[in-house]
Structure formats: C-alpha cells, structure tokens
Design an enzyme around this catalytic site. Structure first.
Site, PDB file in Angstrom:
ATOM      1  N   GLN A  48       0.795  -1.697   0.004  1.00 56.04           N
ATOM      2  CA  GLN A  48       0.353   0.335  -0.125  1.00 56.04           C
ATOM      3  C   GLN A  48       0.900   1.615   0.090  1.00 56.04           C
ATOM      4  OE1 GLN A  48      -2.718   2.517  -0.202  1.00 56.04           O
ATOM      5  NE2 GLN A  48      -3.536   0.725   0.310  1.00 56.04           N
ATOM      6  N   ARG A  50       0.250   4.761   0.275  1.00 57.00           N
ATOM      7  CA  ARG A  50      -0.759   5.598   1.441  1.00 57.00           C
ATOM      8  C   ARG A  50      -0.901   5.265   2.339  1.00 57.00           C
ATOM      9  NH1 ARG A  50      -4.909   8.757   0.213  1.00 57.00           N
ATOM     10  NH2 ARG A  50      -5.017   7.939  -1.699  1.00 57.00           N
ATOM     11  N   SER A  64     -21.926   5.580   6.412  1.00 60.41           N
ATOM     12  CA  SER A  64     -22.249   5.209   5.471  1.00 60.41           C
ATOM     13  C   SER A  64     -22.658   3.344   5.204  1.00 60.41           C
ATOM     14  CB  SER A  64     -21.945   6.225   4.363  1.00 60.41           C
ATOM     15  OG  SER A  64     -22.508   5.561   3.148  1.00 60.41           O
ATOM     16  N   LEU A  71     -21.659  -0.884  -0.567  1.00 62.36           N
ATOM     17  CA  LEU A  71     -21.730  -1.558  -1.571  1.00 62.36           C
ATOM     18  C   LEU A  71     -20.914  -2.406  -2.981  1.00 62.36           C
ATOM     19  CD1 LEU A  71     -23.580   2.463  -2.347  1.00 62.36           C
ATOM     20  CD2 LEU A  71     -24.331   0.357  -1.935  1.00 62.36           C
ATOM     21  N   GLU A  89      -8.793  -0.269   1.384  1.00 58.25           N
ATOM     22  CA  GLU A  89      -8.000  -0.444   2.592  1.00 58.25           C
ATOM     23  C   GLU A  89      -8.853   0.277   3.488  1.00 58.25           C
ATOM     24  OE1 GLU A  89      -4.979   0.380   5.114  1.00 58.25           O
ATOM     25  OE2 GLU A  89      -5.065  -1.501   3.781  1.00 58.25           O
ATOM     26  N   ARG A  90     -10.395   1.245   2.677  1.00 58.92           N
ATOM     27  CA  ARG A  90     -10.335   2.136   3.367  1.00 58.92           C
ATOM     28  C   ARG A  90     -11.997   1.646   4.870  1.00 58.92           C
ATOM     29  NH1 ARG A  90     -11.738   7.701  -0.508  1.00 58.92           N
ATOM     30  NH2 ARG A  90     -11.744   5.737  -2.203  1.00 58.92           N
ATOM     31  N   ARG A  91     -12.571   0.684   3.246  1.00 55.29           N
ATOM     32  CA  ARG A  91     -13.533   0.813   3.100  1.00 55.29           C
ATOM     33  C   ARG A  91     -13.445  -0.481   4.127  1.00 55.29           C
ATOM     34  NH1 ARG A  91     -14.856  -1.638  -2.100  1.00 55.29           N
ATOM     35  NH2 ARG A  91     -12.415  -1.193  -2.775  1.00 55.29           N
ATOM     36  N   GLU A 122      -4.201   1.431  -7.431  1.00 52.09           N
ATOM     37  CA  GLU A 122      -5.781   2.154  -7.107  1.00 52.09           C
ATOM     38  C   GLU A 122      -5.601   3.536  -6.198  1.00 52.09           C
ATOM     39  OE1 GLU A 122      -8.110   0.429  -3.189  1.00 52.09           O
ATOM     40  OE2 GLU A 122      -6.756  -0.372  -3.806  1.00 52.09           O
TER      41      GLU A 122
END
Length: 305
Positions: A48, A50, A64, A71, A89-91, A122
């Site tokens: 990764q 980031r 959310s 989703l 990663e964020r999910r 990504e």
C-alpha cells in the site's frame, strides 16, 4: 474467528490482471461471488503506497456503512490460513470503526507483483495521495521486481514520463521532501528545483517558495534566471551560487539551457585546450532516459539519410 461464507461460489478464483479498482465494480455488485470474512483474519496490503488516511473521511464512511451497508466488497487473496488485502483499505478500516466483525470480500489469486501493481493503480489518480508516496511505491516496485520504468509504465498503462517525474523527486534532499510531504511546496515546485542540481540550493529555494508564496511558474522563472546568472526583479535575489562567477556568461547560459533540456545536473568545464560537458545521472533508468533523449535526433537523421 472462522471465515463465514454466506453465498455460494465463494471459492478462490484466478484474479485477472485488470489494473483499476473500477474494474471490480461490475463483478463486485454480484454478491454471489462474495464471502463474508472476519476482520481479524485480514492483513493489510504490504504494498500500500498510502501511509496517511483522513480520520474524518474514514469515520464518515463508517457511518455510511452503518446506514446503507457496503455497496462494493473489498478484494483479498488467501495467504496460508489468513487473507491479505488487495483493494479496499478505507472500506476495511471503516468497517472496523463501524463495529463490524466481518466484511464482504472477493477472494482472488494474485502474486506479489500483481498486488503491488494494483495498489499503485488504485492510488495513482487520488488527489490526496502525497506525490512522494507514489514515488516511493514506484521505486520500491522497480527495485523489488528488477523492472525498468518503461516496463512498469506498460504494465499499469501510464506514460513513462509520469513515473520518471515522480521517481526523480526522491533525488531531492530530505528537507525539500519534507516540505512536499507537509504541503509547503507542491510537486510542480519540487520539479522546478531539480535543474539546480545542488542540495543546499534546492533547500534554500524551497524555503523561499514557502516563505514568499512563489507560484510554480515564478519558481521556474527564478531557477532559470538564477542559472543564467541574472537577478530577479521585483523580488529579493535568490541565494548566491558559489563559484558561479568564475564561469563566463556564455558558459553559464549554455549550462542553463542543457539543464532545462535534459532535466539533469550539467557541468561545463573549460580549459585552455578545450573542455568537457559532464551530464550527471543517479541510476540506470536516468541513464536510459538521457540516452533516449540524446540519441533520438541521431536516429531521425539516420532514417532520413
């Protein structure tokens, strides 16, 4: 905790090398291919790029998830009896904050090289990813897989210049890279400093960019004027260049032209019997880039002949 499979068709299947997160959308929407995997069985992606995630953004995404569910499943690969994140990663982080024990995931086969490429792609187009993080991910890939910049560009479908321009930022001194990371100067500012070819000068110019609010264009002009031995009107003069006055204006001007054309440090040394032009490069990719540039005109002339 064990892996809980809620739908059929959750077996591991080959991961086609489609290099963008958006490529997963259609098949991810077909939940028949997704499993629910316990969060504590999923390891982070070691490739990764980031390193910094916006806490407020992750918290908002967690809210959310609580209200609307997820989703698009994350994508993982199986490594022994655990799973390693490929995309999402964020999910994954948001799911943990939302209090989930498991998350929908697509299990795919992918080797280290493909996972590294997917991680790069990504994040490549994300505006909030620091350019140095992108540059480090490129350089790490090139070193780990013995690839050239051209080969990486072909595999992730970007221009070679994109990779070259980012990787060259790693040649800047630590103080300048710190200024990039903190947002004091932009990637465009940093690129404009490369022709200076001197760590101390680059640091001094970076300080002035931050302190005086120079635009990228103003920085480019200041660097060009400085290398030409000129003073900058309507603003304080740039740092004094040691030894610059020992060369004739014609030689300084020619060095300036060559630095701007080649994007590398150039020294012209003159003596009573002649002289020499020294073009500096720091690695094999830089040498290949210079070689391609310098020989391109000769190849055109040869074809014409």
């Amino acid at each position: 905790m064990d892996v809980e499979v809620r739908e059929e068709g959750a077996e591991t299947v080959p991961f086609r090398p489609r290099l963008a997160e958006s490529d997963f959308t259609e098949e991810a929407s077909q939940k028949s291919d997704a499993s629910r995997i316990a969060l504590d069985l999923i390891d982070r992606n070691p490739f990764q790029p980031r390193h910094n995630f916006d806490d407020a953004e992750i918290a908002s995404l967690a809210e959310s998830l609580k209200e609307h569910d997820i989703l698009q499943p994350i994508v993982v690969r199986q490594v022994d009896d655990r799973f390693q994140l490929i995309s999402g990663e964020r999910r994954l982080r948001a799911a943990g904050i939302a209090g989930w024990d498991s998350i929908p995931a697509l299990v795919r086969e992918a080797d280290d090289r493909l996972v590294a490429e997917l991680a790069i792609v990504e994040n490549l187009q994300r505006q909030d990813l620091n350019p140095l993080e992108k540059a480090i991910s490129f350089q790490r890939y090139l070193e780990q897989h013995g690839a050239t910049q051209g080969e990486l560009a072909d595999r992730i479908k970007v221009d070679r210049s994109t990779i070259a321009n980012l990787v060259r930022l790693l040649d800047l001194p630590d103080a300048v890279k710190s200024a990039i990371h903190s947002g004091e100067i932009s990637q465009g500012h940093a690129r404009a400093l490369l022709p200076l070819g001197d760590d101390q000068l680059q640091c001094e110019f970076a300080n002035r960019i931050s302190r005086e609010g120079w635009s990228v264009r103003a920085t480019e002009q200041a660097v060009q004027q400085f290398l030409s031995g000129e003073d900058i009107s309507d603003s304080p003069a740039p740092p004094a260049k040691k030894g610059a006055r020992t060369k004739s204006p014609q030689i300084v001007s020619l060095e300036d032209d060559l630095r701007m054309a080649l994007g590398s440090k150039v020294d012209i040394k003159q003596s009573a019997k002649g002289g020499k032009i020294v073009i500096h490069f720091k690695n094999a990719d830089e040498f290949d880039r210079l070689n391609d540039y310098l020989l391109s005109g000769s190849e055109v002339d040869n074809r014409a002949a």
